[in-house]
Enzyme design. Structure first.
Site, PDB file in Angstrom:
ATOM      1  N   ASP A  30      45.449  45.698  42.508  1.00  0.00           N
ATOM      2  CA  ASP A  30      45.169  45.862  41.075  1.00  0.00           C
ATOM      3  C   ASP A  30      45.240  47.352  40.758  1.00  0.00           C
ATOM      4  OD1 ASP A  30      43.711  46.127  38.513  1.00  0.00           O
ATOM      5  OD2 ASP A  30      43.271  44.006  38.803  1.00  0.00           O
ATOM      6  N   HIS A  94      45.854  34.642  37.950  1.00  0.00           N
ATOM      7  CA  HIS A  94      45.614  35.614  39.017  1.00  0.00           C
ATOM      8  C   HIS A  94      44.185  35.499  39.504  1.00  0.00           C
ATOM      9  CE1 HIS A  94      45.073  37.605  35.087  1.00  0.00           C
ATOM     10  NE2 HIS A  94      44.117  38.308  35.636  1.00  0.00           N
TER      11      HIS A  94
HETATM   12  P1  AMP Z   1      42.344  39.860  33.377  1.00  0.00           P
HETATM   13  O1  AMP Z   1      43.492  39.102  32.739  1.00  0.00           O
HETATM   14  O2  AMP Z   1      41.235  40.135  32.435  1.00  0.00           O
HETATM   15  O3  AMP Z   1      41.887  39.218  34.666  1.00  0.00           O
HETATM   16  O4  AMP Z   1      42.887  41.323  33.743  1.00  0.00           O
HETATM   17  C1  AMP Z   1      44.173  41.578  34.235  1.00  0.00           C
HETATM   18  C2  AMP Z   1      44.101  42.411  35.506  1.00  0.00           C
HETATM   19  O5  AMP Z   1      45.432  42.731  35.894  1.00  0.00           O
HETATM   20  C3  AMP Z   1      43.349  43.733  35.347  1.00  0.00           C
HETATM   21  O6  AMP Z   1      42.429  43.878  36.429  1.00  0.00           O
HETATM   22  C4  AMP Z   1      44.454  44.786  35.403  1.00  0.00           C
HETATM   23  O7  AMP Z   1      44.020  46.002  35.965  1.00  0.00           O
HETATM   24  C5  AMP Z   1      45.487  44.101  36.266  1.00  0.00           C
HETATM   25  N1  AMP Z   1      46.863  44.578  36.015  1.00  0.00           N
HETATM   26  C6  AMP Z   1      47.511  44.626  34.829  1.00  0.00           C
HETATM   27  N2  AMP Z   1      48.764  45.101  34.986  1.00  0.00           N
HETATM   28  C7  AMP Z   1      48.927  45.342  36.303  1.00  0.00           C
HETATM   29  C8  AMP Z   1      49.995  45.842  37.115  1.00  0.00           C
HETATM   30  N3  AMP Z   1      51.168  46.191  36.580  1.00  0.00           N
HETATM   31  N4  AMP Z   1      49.801  45.975  38.452  1.00  0.00           N
HETATM   32  C9  AMP Z   1      48.618  45.636  39.004  1.00  0.00           C
HETATM   33  N5  AMP Z   1      47.566  45.145  38.302  1.00  0.00           N
HETATM   34  C10 AMP Z   1      47.708  45.002  36.977  1.00  0.00           C
END
Ligand code: AMP
Ligand code: ZN
Length: 132
Positions: A30, A94
Site C-alpha cells: 500500500d 482489496h
Molecule cells: P480503501 O478503498 O478505503 O480501502 O482505500 C484504498 C487503499 O488503496 C488505500 O489504503 C490506498 O493507500 C491504497 N492505494 C491507492 N492507490 C494505490 C496504488 N497505486 N498503489 C498502492 N496502494 C494504493
C-alpha cells in the site's frame, strides 16, 4: 474495468511494488501505509464488493492472504496481522494486511504516504520470508 486504478496496476499500466502473485490474485505494498508492512491483496479480475466475489475466487483470496500473513508477520515481528476490507476509496476488492501490535493499529486515519525505497525494501523482505 476502465478507470479502475487496481485494474491498471494488474495490466501494468501504472507501477506498483509487487510482493507476490498467482494466476488469480496480486499482492503489493500500500503506498499510504497505516503501519510498516501494510500490503494489499486483490483479485486480478475486477470485482467491486467483497461479498459479491464468487467462489472459488473468494476462498482463494483468503487462502493467499493467510499465506502472505505468515511472511508478513515474521518479516515485521508484529504481534498479529490485522485484516481490513472496506473498499470505499477504490472500488476493486482489496484485503488490507496490516501488522498490528496495539488496538487502533488498523485505523486508516494513521496512514501516511510511504517512502518508495522503504516500501521496496519491505517487499523484498516479505518475499524472502515467503521463499523460506
Ligand atoms: P480503501 O478503498 O478505503 O480501502 O482505500 C484504498 C487503499 O488503496 C488505500 O489504503 C490506498 O493507500 C491504497 N492505494 C491507492 N492507490 C494505490 C496504488 N497505486 N498503489 C498502492 N496502494 C494504493
Ligand atoms: Zn478494477
Amino acid at each position: 474495468m476502465k478507470n479502475c486504478i487496481f485494474c491498471k496496476i494488474i495490466k501494468g499500466e501504472i507501477p506498483s511494488i509487487k510482493v507476490w502473485e498467482d494466476a488469480e490474485t496480486y499482492a503489493f505494498m500500500d503506498i499510504n501505509p497505516t503501519r510498516p508492512g501494510h500490503m494489499l491483496i486483490i483479485p486480478k479480475k475486477h470485482v467491486d464488493y467483497i461479498f459479491e466475489t464468487e467462489e472459488p475466487l473468494f476462498t482463494k483470496l483468503f487462502v493467499n492472504a493467510k499465506k502472505l500473513s505468515k511472511a508478513l508477520k515474521s518479516s515485521t515481528g508484529a504481534l498479529k496481522i490485522g485484516l481490513a476490507i472496506e473498499g470505499i476509496a477504490v472500488r476493486h476488492v482489496h484485503l488490507h494486511l496490516i501488522p498490528v501490535n496495539n488496538v487502533n493499529d488498523l485505523d486508516p486515519c494513521k496512514s501516511k504516504k510511504g517512502n518508495i525505497e522503504e516500501l521496496k525494501q519491505m517487499a523484498e523482505k516479505i518475499r524472502k520470508e515467503l521463499k523460506d
